[in-house]
Design a protein around this motif. Structure first.
Motif, short mmCIF file in Angstrom:
data_model
loop_
_atom_site.label_atom_id
_atom_site.label_comp_id
_atom_site.label_asym_id
_atom_site.label_seq_id
_atom_site.Cartn_x
_atom_site.Cartn_y
_atom_site.Cartn_z
N PRO A 10 -35.30 28.71 58.66
CA PRO A 10 -34.85 29.75 57.72
C PRO A 10 -35.48 31.10 58.05
O PRO A 10 -36.64 31.18 58.49
N GLU A 11 -34.73 32.16 57.83
CA GLU A 11 -35.21 33.51 58.14
C GLU A 11 -36.45 33.85 57.34
O GLU A 11 -37.36 34.55 57.83
N LYS A 12 -36.55 33.36 56.13
CA LYS A 12 -37.71 33.66 55.29
C LYS A 12 -39.00 33.11 55.91
O LYS A 12 -40.05 33.76 55.88
N ILE A 13 -38.93 31.93 56.49
CA ILE A 13 -40.10 31.33 57.13
C ILE A 13 -40.51 32.17 58.34
O ILE A 13 -41.70 32.40 58.58
N ILE A 14 -39.53 32.63 59.11
CA ILE A 14 -39.84 33.44 60.30
C ILE A 14 -40.52 34.74 59.89
O ILE A 14 -41.49 35.17 60.52
N GLN A 15 -40.01 35.39 58.85
CA GLN A 15 -40.62 36.65 58.40
C GLN A 15 -42.05 36.43 57.94
O GLN A 15 -42.94 37.23 58.24
N GLU A 16 -42.30 35.34 57.23
CA GLU A 16 -43.66 35.05 56.78
C GLU A 16 -44.58 34.78 57.97
O GLU A 16 -45.71 35.26 58.01
N PHE A 17 -44.07 34.01 58.95
CA PHE A 17 -44.87 33.70 60.13
C PHE A 17 -45.22 34.98 60.90
O PHE A 17 -46.38 35.20 61.28
N GLU A 18 -44.23 35.83 61.16
CA GLU A 18 -44.48 37.03 61.96
C GLU A 18 -45.39 38.00 61.22
O GLU A 18 -46.22 38.68 61.85
N ALA A 19 -45.28 38.09 59.90
CA ALA A 19 -46.17 38.99 59.15
C ALA A 19 -47.63 38.56 59.30
O ALA A 19 -48.52 39.41 59.45
N LYS A 20 -47.88 37.28 59.31
CA LYS A 20 -49.25 36.79 59.46
C LYS A 20 -49.67 36.81 60.93
O LYS A 20 -50.81 37.14 61.25
N ARG A 21 -48.74 36.45 61.81
CA ARG A 21 -49.07 36.41 63.24
C ARG A 21 -49.37 37.81 63.75
O ARG A 21 -50.24 37.99 64.62
#
Length: 781
Positions: free
Chosen positions: A143-154
């Motif tokens: 899901p796009e929401k998971i990717i956005q959360e991952f990239e914000a932390k990464r």
């Protein structure tokens, strides 16, 4: 200590000094990520050795060079004596000394280190997740929401993640290789935001100090702007932008361009290697991206970029495909990052619920199989059989116990009608059990188990199968008993034996259940009964037509038509996608049956439906979001999986007043299931035992077909008469009813002395003698 990053870093330094981390050339710099990876692999390999020199040196470095153990002992002595006072306080943010530790812990557990310590190996990670990542047919989308959360932390722009000092900011940009200008501005805003939240003075802004070591690089012929460190600029310009026109300037003083060592022009091969290495480092901070998006952000040539991506894909450092829910074209993603995204998606899908007590599990299973609120009529029978597809039950229990518990007023005609109308089939096995299935599900079921030889040790199963098949000249046709008798030219008893031999081999079936019913009534020796009836008919002649008609029906050996069941289809074992889909269909059958799956509940299932055969598939379905995993019931060791339909039922409040019963061998029964929290609360899993429940609580346990009764409520319970439903069933069921029930003991006391005896006398015709109480069904007035 050995599992900490501190120990791993010192081991990497020592291994590097010992020249164990090899390079292609001594004057070539090895990327940090590659050095870490090789060091971790080396550490994992030597952990089992008792005297590896570099490992011993790492211990010495930590204990003698890095740790001040003498000072630690002194501090501990002073704390113990009270010289140093210890107090506690709670703060909203970490102290300056703890911020680095906080970030290290977040870095380790949020995304950077998803595995176990170096001396252990996660089978899920190395086997299952790796297969999922590199198998397009198995790979779920993110899901796009998971990717956005991952990239914000990464990328450290999530609140609380931003670098807090100039040194940390420079190191971070160095690790990122290149930061597109838009992302740099977002990082700057995150730094200022986190510093304001920590109440740090604005005059200590790390951006001012870090600006002298960072550069703004503009790729003029691509129109893109990126930020990099001055230290890595020669490598970046000499590889990524070797064929591009670029300008750069320091961030702090754009007009002053300090000297920077020029990188000698590399041969094309070495330039491509460095290009691929830097690109791999850069991709580690992103989720799935389209290749054209990468080229646009960094200003890279599309042809060169594509070649580097292909190299990374061949090295299994990169995956390609449709990786996100809304993707219309192929994307690329770092393989390690995609594993992390799968874990994050799995964690996001895990339901946050309050685990229920193990005592509620039986009511949950009964509710899923609709014993608590049963459906009526043929529709209810169809739904019940759909949930029990492929489950083997002793032949006589289907119509005496299992189906009547689910369908009030069950009659045998409903089952015969379903068998004639649709694609429902029944099949026997060598243990004289029967399972029902639909033709479309036949390929999912294991072949009926058979032994290699008969009881006398003569004749193989293959020979028996040929003998059985010879009865049917047309394998696709159906024959009634009289036709088979005339075609075979054999006596009734011989044909009967051959047919039932084929039934228990799983080869022959009938289009009604009446044939099985008749066999059970006569211990599968109908020929003897037929001969007696034929003699009786001959003796009566034409007298008494009503008696004649009744006896004529009984004189017919078996009703319905017999036919060969199709051989199990051989799945294409080389088609992994089709094989995996079959496994998923088996899991869906189990989820329809139980709603929740764990190791112990599958002990009674057949091969291909047991825990070792379905666990891997359950993990795959969990990663794709089709199945939920979590702690749903306490007292179950190991993973628990639940379907979405079952989870909706789980969230509802279980009925507390519904009264229902089940045989100990019922598919929904927990009798005999090895669960610690259920030990001793239910009877043994044998045919003659039954349990009556009120809500989640057992209220009556009947053993040996009513011979021993255990009431779990007081004799003045107002609903005591309802709890005797199991005794009513044993006496009044349509198939194989008991003529009488002999109650010998109640709550381990003689039945004659029990305070529950009046309730039995009120519900049944009762005969009390010296040793026991006999119950008979009450004649209708």
């Amino acid at each position: 200590l050995e599992s900490s990053g501190f120990f791993g870093a010192r081991f990497r330094e020592n291994a590097g000094r010992a020249l164990l981390l090899t390079k292609r050339r001594l004057n070539e710099r090895m990327p940090l990520w590659m050095s870490r990876l090789r060091s971790q692999k080396l550490l994992q390999s030597v952990m089992s050795l008792t005297d590896f020199p570099v490992l011993l040196e790492t211990w010495r470095t930590c204990l003698q060079d890095e740790f001040d153990l003498d000072a630690l002992r002194q501090v501990l002595r002073e704390v113990a004596s009270g010289t140093i006072r210890v107090s506690e306080c709670t703060t909203s943010h970490p102290s300056p000394m703890a911020q680095g530790l906080t970030w290290a812990q977040i870095n380790q557990y949020m995304y950077a280190a998803d595995g176990l310590p170096a001396d252990r190996t996660s089978r899920l990670r190395t086997d299952l997740l790796r297969e999922v990542v590199f198998s397009p047919g198995l790979r779920p989308v993110i899901p796009e929401k998971i990717i956005q959360e991952f990239e914000a932390k990464r990328q450290r722009i999530h609140p609380g993640y931003a670098p807090v000092s100039a040194r940390e900011l420079v190191d971070w940009v160095k690790e990122r290789v290149l930061i597109p200008w838009v992302e740099w501005e977002a990082l700057v805003q995150a730094v200022l935001r986190d510093r304001a939240a920590a109440d740090q003075a604005p005059e200590e802004n790390p951006l001012d100090e870090a600006g002298a070591k960072l550069v703004r690089l503009e790729i003029t012929d691509a129109g893109s702007v990126v930020v990099a460190t001055l230290e890595r600029l020669p490598d970046i310009q000499g590889s990524l932008f070797a064929s591009r026109s670029s300008n750069w300037a320091p961030l702090k003083h754009p007009d002053a361009s300090p000297d920077v060592s020029e990188r000698a022009e590399l041969p094309a091969t070495e330039q491509d290697i460095l290009y691929t290495s830097l690109l791999s480092e850069w991709l580690q901070f992103y989720g799935p991206l389209a290749p054209e998006d990468i080229a646009g952000r960094l200003g890279l040539e599309a042809s060169r970029l594509q070649a580097a991506l292909e190299d990374l894909k061949d090295a299994e450092a990169l995956i390609t495909g449709r990786l996100t829910q809304d993707a219309e074209a192929d994307m690329v993603c770092d393989a390690e990052n995609f594993e992390i995204l799968l874990r994050m998606a799995r964690a996001a899908a895990a339901p946050q619920v309050q685990a229920r007590e193990i005592s509620e599990l039986q009511a949950f299973l009964a509710g899923m199989q609709e014993l608590v609120s049963p459906r009526e009529g043929a529709d209810g029978l169809f739904q019940a059989l759909e949930r029990l597809v492929g489950y083997p039950v002793p032949a006589r229990l289907w119509e005496s116990e299992v189906l009547p518990a689910r369908i009030p007023g069950y009659t045998a005609d409903w089952l015969d009608s379903l068998l004639r109308q649709g694609a429902l089939r029944w099949q026997g096995d060598k243990e004289r059990r029967v399972r029902f299935f639909f033709e479309e599900d036949a390929a999912l079921l294991p072949a009926a188990p058979n032994e290699n030889t008969d009881e006398n040790g003569s004749g193989t199963e293959e020979q028996k199968a040929d003998c059985v098949a010879s009865l049917f000249s047309d394998p696709s046709a159906r024959y009634d008993f009289s036709v088979l008798l005339s075609r075979s030219g054999q006596r009734i008893r011989i044909l009967e034996d051959r047919l039932w031999e084929g039934v228990w081999q799983g080869r022959i079936s009938n289009d009604t259940f009446s044939a099985m019913r008749r066999g059970l009534d006569n211990d599968f020796r109908v020929a003897d009964a037929v001969e007696r009836q034929q003699k009786a008919l001959h003796a009566h002649g034409h007298r008494g037509r009503r008696l004649h008609l009744s006896r004529w029906k009984e004189s017919q050996p078996y009703p319905g038509s017999w036919f060969l069941l199709p051989e199990p289809s051989q799945e294409d074992r080389e088609d992994l996608i089709e094989l995996e889909e079959s496994r998923k269909d088996r899991v869906r059958i189990l989820l329809d049956r139980y709603g929740i799956l764990f190791r112990e509940i599958l002990h009674r299932e057949q091969l291909l439906f047991r825990w070792p055969d379905v666990f891997r598939t359950l993990r795959l379905m969990e990663l794709s979001g089709e199945v939920l995993a979590g702690l749903f019931f306490k007292g179950i060791s190991g993973p628990q999986f639940m379907s979405h339909r079952a989870f909706r039922f789980f969230q509802q409040e279980l009925s507390k007043e519904a009264v229902y019963w089940m045989n100990a061998l019922d598919p929904a029964s927990l009798c005999g299931i090895p669960l610690e929290g259920m030990r001793g609360s239910l009877p043994k899993r044998i045919e003659g035992n039954h349990v009556v429940f009120r809500g989640k609580d057992p209220v009556l346990i009947s053993q040996r077909k009513g011979g021993q009764l255990t009431f779990l409520m007081p004799p003045d319970d107002p609903r005591l008469g309802e709890y005797l439903v199991i005794l009513q069933h044993l006496l009044n069921r349509e198939f194989s009813p008991q003529r009488r029930l002999i109650v010998e003991s109640i709550n381990e006391e003689p039945a004659l002395q029990s305070p529950y005896l009046p309730a039995l006398q009120a519900g049944f015709d009762t005969v009390v003698d010296i040793k026991h109480v006999s119950l008979y069904r009450r004649a209708k007035s």
